[in-house]
Write a protein that holds these residues in place. Sequence first.
Motif: not given
Length: 410
Positions: A29-32, A148-150, A159-163, A166-168
């Motif tokens: 999830l949310y990887s390149d 998922v915040n933490d 999690f949020k940084a990865a999301m 990825a543009g979401f």
Amino acid sequence: MDIRSSFESLDKKFTSFGGLNGGGITRLLYSDEWSNAVHELKHTLEKEGFEASFDSVGNLKGRIEGSKYPEETIMSGSHIDTVVEGGHLDGQFGVLAALVAMQSLKAEHGQPLRSLEVLALAEEEGSRFPYAFWGSKNFFNLAKSEDVNDIADGEGINFKAAMNNAGFDYRNEDNDYSYIKSFIEVHIEQGKVLETEQKAIGVVNGIVGQKRYTINLKGEANHAGTTPMGLRRDAVVAFSKIATELTDKARTIGDPLVITFGRVDPVPNTVNVVPGEVTFSIDCRHINQEALNDFAKTIDDCIRTVSEQEGVEYDINLWMDEAPTMMDESLVKVVEQAAEQVVGSNDSKMMPSGAGHDSQIFAKYIPTAMLFVPSINGVSHNVTEETNIEDLVKGIEVLKQVLYQLAYEE
């Protein structure tokens, strides 16, 4: 349109996103790899005449508008993420099967009466972050940002940084799913039942309930040479008795009850010390809630009794308690009839799903059904995961027949 060649072409293309040199896929999830795959899928849908769009978290829909009942939508799909070093069919097959089936229907019959939608859910596996069903839970407004915040992945990426990368982003309003009339998911079985019984199609009547535990036993660590057997408080011995007794009881009760001891962590885990502590997991599943609850009591009683006998303390943490989910009876009949038309009445089987799927989330809110195709040697979540192309095509053909009946017939 040739279903086999269309599927093989799409499967080859999308397996390249996260594809591994030794075969299989890692597409988290949310990887390149995930991002490239979903954007290419959106492009593919648009090129094929679908109206394609993402929701806020990355679930992707491709829509063919209905001519007479556009507000009634027949949806099919699955998840687009994979486990680490997973196969090319778990999740991906359901998405591509829906695309190919709808392409074929459109080519043969034109615009449907009811709208058709392909759905590629952002995530189901929980492989990158300790949270599963992110896609379907957001689809039904169940996921919360505080859940998922933490949390972070194995590399410490939030999690949020990865999301966001990825543009979401988090859902800023509730999704409307009232327009969906039916949801159909096609999936590989991930087990050996269909292959063993030489069946081409599994008609899923329900998804098993699951109880997952983390158990901690505390005894006393001591010298392996100087501590007599009768004076030991050996946590691993207690675990061994618990595992043996519960496995024997489950075998006596029989299918579809299953119990698994998948993780065992003894302390201090060295050759010359009596282990004073052990933490282990239990995964227990059954399609019937009452039977699952009854065996949960058996688990509690067994742990308590053996711990008292062996002089160890115990702690039982039931951290997952998912109820069984039954598929919609009328849709199950539609799938059963379609399977009979495509492969014959003797080549399909009514069966429960022993694995969790997005359909268990969907079934709580809209009429839902599933169908399985066989897995070679029952292997899944593995780079060697495979299904004979003939069986994959049969699955797509059954799905196509189901979608035709639901979307094209009055």
